[in-house]
Design an enzyme around this catalytic site. Structure first.
Site, short mmCIF file in Angstrom:
data_model
loop_
_atom_site.label_atom_id
_atom_site.label_comp_id
_atom_site.label_asym_id
_atom_site.label_seq_id
_atom_site.Cartn_x
_atom_site.Cartn_y
_atom_site.Cartn_z
N HIS A 192 0.87 -1.24 0.07
CA HIS A 192 0.03 0.16 -0.15
C HIS A 192 0.89 1.25 -0.01
O HIS A 192 0.50 2.33 -0.66
CB HIS A 192 -1.00 0.09 1.13
N ARG A 299 -10.64 4.52 -1.55
CA ARG A 299 -9.91 3.66 -0.30
C ARG A 299 -10.24 4.50 0.93
O ARG A 299 -9.19 5.16 1.54
CB ARG A 299 -8.51 3.49 -0.66
N ARG A 335 -15.56 2.70 -1.61
CA ARG A 335 -15.31 1.24 -1.11
C ARG A 335 -15.66 1.27 0.54
O ARG A 335 -15.03 2.19 1.05
CB ARG A 335 -14.27 0.64 -1.52
N GLU A 432 -11.67 -10.04 -5.92
CA GLU A 432 -10.01 -9.98 -5.33
C GLU A 432 -9.71 -11.23 -4.75
O GLU A 432 -8.49 -11.19 -4.26
CB GLU A 432 -9.79 -8.78 -4.68
N ASN A 455 -4.37 -6.37 -7.29
CA ASN A 455 -3.26 -6.46 -6.43
C ASN A 455 -3.58 -7.88 -5.39
O ASN A 455 -2.52 -8.35 -5.15
CB ASN A 455 -3.34 -5.01 -5.55
N ASP A 456 -4.96 -7.81 -4.92
CA ASP A 456 -4.99 -9.15 -4.10
C ASP A 456 -5.32 -10.24 -4.96
O ASP A 456 -4.87 -11.41 -4.48
CB ASP A 456 -6.27 -8.80 -2.87
N ARG A 466 2.03 -9.58 -1.73
CA ARG A 466 2.09 -8.59 -2.76
C ARG A 466 3.18 -7.51 -2.04
O ARG A 466 3.72 -6.60 -2.58
CB ARG A 466 0.56 -7.98 -2.71
N CYS A 503 -9.79 -1.84 -10.95
CA CYS A 503 -9.35 -0.96 -10.20
C CYS A 503 -7.94 -1.32 -9.42
O CYS A 503 -7.26 -0.62 -9.04
CB CYS A 503 -10.28 -0.53 -8.97
C1 PEP Z 1 -6.90 -4.40 -5.06
O1 PEP Z 1 -6.66 -5.44 -4.51
O2 PEP Z 1 -6.58 -4.56 -6.50
C2 PEP Z 1 -7.29 -3.20 -4.72
C3 PEP Z 1 -7.75 -2.19 -5.71
O3 PEP Z 1 -7.72 -3.07 -3.41
P1 PEP Z 1 -6.26 -2.76 -2.41
O4 PEP Z 1 -4.98 -2.38 -3.23
O5 PEP Z 1 -6.95 -1.51 -1.73
O6 PEP Z 1 -6.22 -3.89 -1.64
MG MG Z 2 -7.64 -5.30 -2.48
#
Ligand code: PEP
Ligand code: MG
Length: 584
Positions: A192, A299, A335, A432, A455-456, A466, A503
């Protein structure tokens, strides 16, 4: 020539851009404490009081979520931490020593609390040793809080922050003092903190391992966030090369700026909805400047960094309403809190595996009061009818049902109280978690839209953390399993009638964009700073070619082949000077 590579260390390019500035070494874990004398004892005592109160506040913030969930044994750890902060003997000792010895309170805290940790460390009991870490945590927390007010003035403007590990809150805090770049020993591309650096438009290189040992305070540093290079005390030639690159980048930015009012449309007329991810509230102006078609992800957990306590209903309502008004007539997808994992919680919950733990919707469903307050705030801010609500980390149908049930309860309460809101508000979920991907059709049929969080999704699908640089090479967005899963989600999602967008950070990867559009995605949400470039890429492509490209990728079985194919395609179809910066 020899000298020109000796002073370069290489890591992971986490946020693009080039910065040249002096180094500021930020040591977070251990505060350096001197036994400086004080003149004003009353002021020192007051600072101590404030720091103790603040430390308790931080610990309670987590307590209010965790205590039911962790069970007595683990909750006792926090009890012990708060008890130490309330321990009359310790507090009296601290105060007495400050008064008598007239030394800065952080020194007295360090010295006094270290007595406990030394005794515990000397013990043969592993349990006692373990607890000494907790006491160490508290000590550092109090010292940090004693220094909190001074902290910002201590860090100079316009520096490059060098640190072993950057937390999301550090990234935000530092951006307020105009930090030019980030360099870290640890961390991965989709941690993050890296995402925030991209949102804040601050070049970053992470996972260097030896940055804090090789770089000294005030060294002149070049951060090359395109290639993941960090140059320490550059030569005159190196400085010249990089200064020219910075100039070219500025030209490039102004070239991209001319696309502002043009649509993100392929050469054969397919329109892509290009939206922005909103991570920090002060990005709003930047998003509007970059002409996003809306906000595809807020977020909201970031509010925890911006407010000391849980933001209450009014605070949240004001934030959401402000976003909705500013982006209108564009839409905004809010979200609900994705707390947990590597995000937000101010103390370690001591979960053995936080990424697989109490995170996102799991935590919200277990805390219906917190969840309801957020939903109320979102609904109340929806009267312009441009707000959508989205739930994170969904892994089962029952979580969707439970979330919708809670949403309905809040709707009814608002109706009864005659408080206006958008009664047709659209509801969506993040895809995700692999279970959600497999069951896209069933999950999507329960909601109005889905948004793919790569990402997840990639971390859970490939079992690669990650945020862990040790395995970052295995975090492959072009792994055939990822591509095929995306194809499955997009086609099944569309069949069920839900809108499908993405996203996750993959949507902002220039090399991935042709593939994603070829797979049929018609909406992408990326950090605001990436919008002009992604728009330019979309405007240089033919959708009909992209479908063939996607089909060719779907039959490949090796990630290197897919990677190579997409790079080749990009290089032959997209004219962009950004290529001049990559691979140099
Ligand atoms: C993701 O997981 O791709 C996402 C957009 O959520 P975050 O990065 O906030 O976990
Ligand atoms: Mg995520």
């Amino acid at each position: 020539m020899e000298h020109q590579t000796q002073n370069i260390i290489k890591g992971i390019a986490a946020a693009p851009g080039i910065a040249i500035a002096n180094a500021f070494i930020y040591t977070k874990e251990k505060e350096i404490v001197n036994d400086d004398p004080i003149v004003d004892v009353d002021e020192a005592l007051q600072n101590l009081e404030i720091a103790l109160t603040q430390s308790k506040k931080e610990l309670r913030k987590v307590f209010s979520l965790a205590v039911d969930k962790l069970g007595e044994k683990r909750a006792a750890i926090f009890d012990a931490q708060i008890m130490i902060l309330d321990d009359p003997i310790l507090i009296a000792n601290l105060k007495e020593r400050i008064t008598k010895e007239k030394k800065v309170p952080e020194f007295i805290v360090e010295d006094e609390i270290s007595k406990y940790t030394r005794i515990m460390n000397a013990s043969n009991e592993p349990y006692m040793k373990e607890r000494s870490h907790d006491i160490e945590d508290i000590k550092n927390r109090i010292i940090r809080n004693i220094r909190k007010k001074k902290w910002q003035s201590k860090i100079l403007n316009d520096v490059i922050v060098i640190t072993s590990n950057l937390s999301p809150s550090d990234a935000v805090l530092f951006s307020r003092v105009n930090v030019k770049g980030y360099v870290t020993d640890f961390g991965g591309l989709t941690s993050h903190a890296a995402i925030l650096s991209r949102s804040l438009n601050i070049p970053a290189v992470v996972g260097l391992h030896e940055a804090t040992s090789k770089i000294k305070n005030d060294d002149l540093i070049i951060v090359d966030g395109f290639n993941g290079h960090v140059v320490i005390n550059p030569s005159i030639e190196q400085l010249k090369v990089y200064r020219q690159k910075i100039e070219k980048l500025a030209q490039h930015d102004s070239e991209l700026g001319q696309l502002k009012n043009l649509p993100a449309q392929t050469l054969d007329g397919r329109d892509i909805k290009l939206m922005a991810n909103l991570d920090v509230s002060n990005e709003m102006e930047f998003i509007i400047q970059n002409c996003a078609n809306g906000i595809g992800l807020v977020r909201t957990e970031q509010l925890f960094e911006e407010y000391e306590e849980f933001p209450d209903e009014d605070q949240q309502y004001n934030v959401y309403k402000n976003i909705s008004e500013k982006i209108y007539p564009g839409e905004v997808i809010i979200r609900t809190f994705d707390i947990g994992g590597d995000k937000v919680l101010p103390v370690d919950l001591h979960e053995p595996n936080p990424m697989l733990g109490w995170r996102g919707i799991r935590l919200l469903i277990d805390n219906p009061d917190l969840f309801k307050i957020q939903i109320r705030s979102i609904l109340k801010a929806s009267s312009l009818k441009n707000v959508k609500i989205m739930f994170p980390m969904i892994s089962s149908v029952s979580e969707i049902e439970e979330s919708k049930k809670i949403l309905n309860e809040v709707r009814n309460e608002l109706k009864d109280a005659k408080i206006p809101f958008d009664t047709n508000i659209k509801v969506g979920i993040m895809i995700e978690v692999p279970s959600a991907a497999v069951m896209t059709k069933e999950f999507a049929s329960q909601v109005d839209f889905i948004s793919i969080g790569t990402n997840d999704l990639i971390q859970y699908l490939l079992a690669v953390d990650r945020g862990n640089d040790i395995v970052s090479k295995l975090y492959q967005e072009f792994h055939p399993a990822v591509i095929r899963t995306l194809n499955h989600i997009i086609s099944e999602g569309k069949k069920s009638g839900a809108l499908v967008s993405m996203c996750g950070e993959m949507a902002a990867d220039p090399f991935a964009v042709p593939l994603l559009i070829g797979l049929g995605l018609d909406s992408l949400s990326v950090s605001a700073s990436a919008i002009p470039l992604i728009k330019k890429i979309i405007r240089s492509l033919h959708f009909s070619d992209l479908q063939s490209l996607a089909n060719e990728c779907l039959i490949l079985t090796n990630e290197n082949e897919i990677n190579e194919k997409l790079h080749k395609y990009f290089n032959s179809h997209v004219q962009d000077i950004i290529k001049n910066f990559i691979g140099s």
